[in-house]
Scaffold this active site. Structure first.
Site, PDB file in Angstrom:
ATOM      1  N   LYS A   1      92.867  76.303  74.333  1.00 52.89           N
ATOM      2  CA  LYS A   1      92.998  76.745  75.718  1.00 52.89           C
ATOM      3  C   LYS A   1      94.045  77.853  75.865  1.00 52.89           C
ATOM      4  CE  LYS A   1      91.188  72.799  78.284  1.00 52.89           C
ATOM      5  NZ  LYS A   1      91.457  71.709  79.249  1.00 52.89           N
TER       6      LYS A   1
ATOM      7  N   ARG B   1      89.592  65.681  72.928  1.00 49.38           N
ATOM      8  CA  ARG B   1      88.382  66.490  73.150  1.00 49.38           C
ATOM      9  C   ARG B   1      88.614  67.836  72.475  1.00 49.38           C
ATOM     10  NH1 ARG B   1      86.305  70.285  76.857  1.00 49.38           N
ATOM     11  NH2 ARG B   1      84.070  70.019  77.290  1.00 49.38           N
TER      12      ARG B   1
END
Length: 258
Positions: free
Chosen positions: A205, A239
């Site tokens: 991210k 995840r």
């Protein structure tokens, strides 16, 4: 939890599989072989600035993939990454086992009751607003307390709707500043009082690649470092895009903390 985006515009190019049925099946096989315990299938990019996707398009993207994966790998656990109750319902009918909702029911008033009727576990994420508006909604009086109160209310709603298994995701990168994201990783133990499993999705991210001045393609090392920090602070589910690296991190973590 391995990420399989059936989209043309997810922020990490190597996770995009729209229109590549054989490619996504091959990737699913690799992920399962590397130890993925859940495959997370999504047809709607939630990255900041992503375009809207119609319900019909989302259905057409994810349902054939779920059916194909379940047919080829019947023992694989599949989660459907959606905020729409109709997509969740059709996905479970097609073989999905878990519903993963970035909005915690906030973008579809029928989602939580639908999941309760489906009898599926539910991943409830924290986000303020929508993927379109979340970047302007990063103000909190007390970050952890407000998110804890949000989850307490959501978990109660889920249980009332008949959902037995709730997993919470603090929503790193969703209506959070970079500093708030790192503060949440540090303070993940705060959420143990909820007495439900914690999931973290930090893989590649912007909170990593912007801080390290690199790209999503070069953010695996930072991802691994933050996954270890999350595990040390009580997370049960990671995840990720990169199953092999995540499993190695988990193995090392368990060696230190058996």
């Amino acid at each position: 939890m391995g990420i399989l985006n059936i989209t043309p515009d997810s922020f990490y190019a190597k996770s995009r599989w729209e229109g590549e049925r054989q490619g996504v099946l091959a990737e699913a096989e690799i992920m399962l072989g590397q130890g993925a315990q859940i495959l997370d299938i999504g047809g709607y990019s939630s990255r900041p600035g992503a375009g809207d996707v119609s319900e019909k398009t989302e259905l057409n993207r994810v349902i054939p993939v779920i059916s194909s994966i379940k047919n080829k790998f019947p023992d694989a656990l599949i989660s459907i990454d959606t905020f729409r109750h109709k997509i969740a319902s059709e996905a479970v009918k097609a073989g999905a086992d878990i519903v993963n909702d970035i909005s915690g029911g906030g973008m579809d008033e029928y989602m939580i009751e639908t999941v309760g009727s489906l009898g599926a576990p539910y991943v409830c994420m924290h986000m303020k607003g929508t993927p379109t508006t979340m970047q302007s909604l990063k103000s909190y009086h007390h970050l952890e307390k407000e998110i804890l109160e949000y989850f307490s209310e959501k978990i109660s709603h889920c249980h009332q709707a008949g959902i037995k298994d709730v997993i919470v995701d603090v929503g790193l990168g969703f209506s959070k500043t970079m500093d708030q994201n790192y503060r949440l990783i540090k303070n993940l133990p705060f959420f143990k009082t909820l007495q439900v499993p914690l999931l973290v999705g930090v893989s590649r991210k912007s909170m990593i690649y912007k801080l390290l001045n690199c790209t999503p393609e070069n953010a695996l090392n930072g991802t691994t470092a933050l996954n270890m920090a999350a595990l040390m602070n009580g997370v049960q589910i990671l995840r990720v895009h990169d199953i092999k690296a995540a499993n190695e991190t988990i193995k090392l973590f368990k060696q230190i903390y058996p």
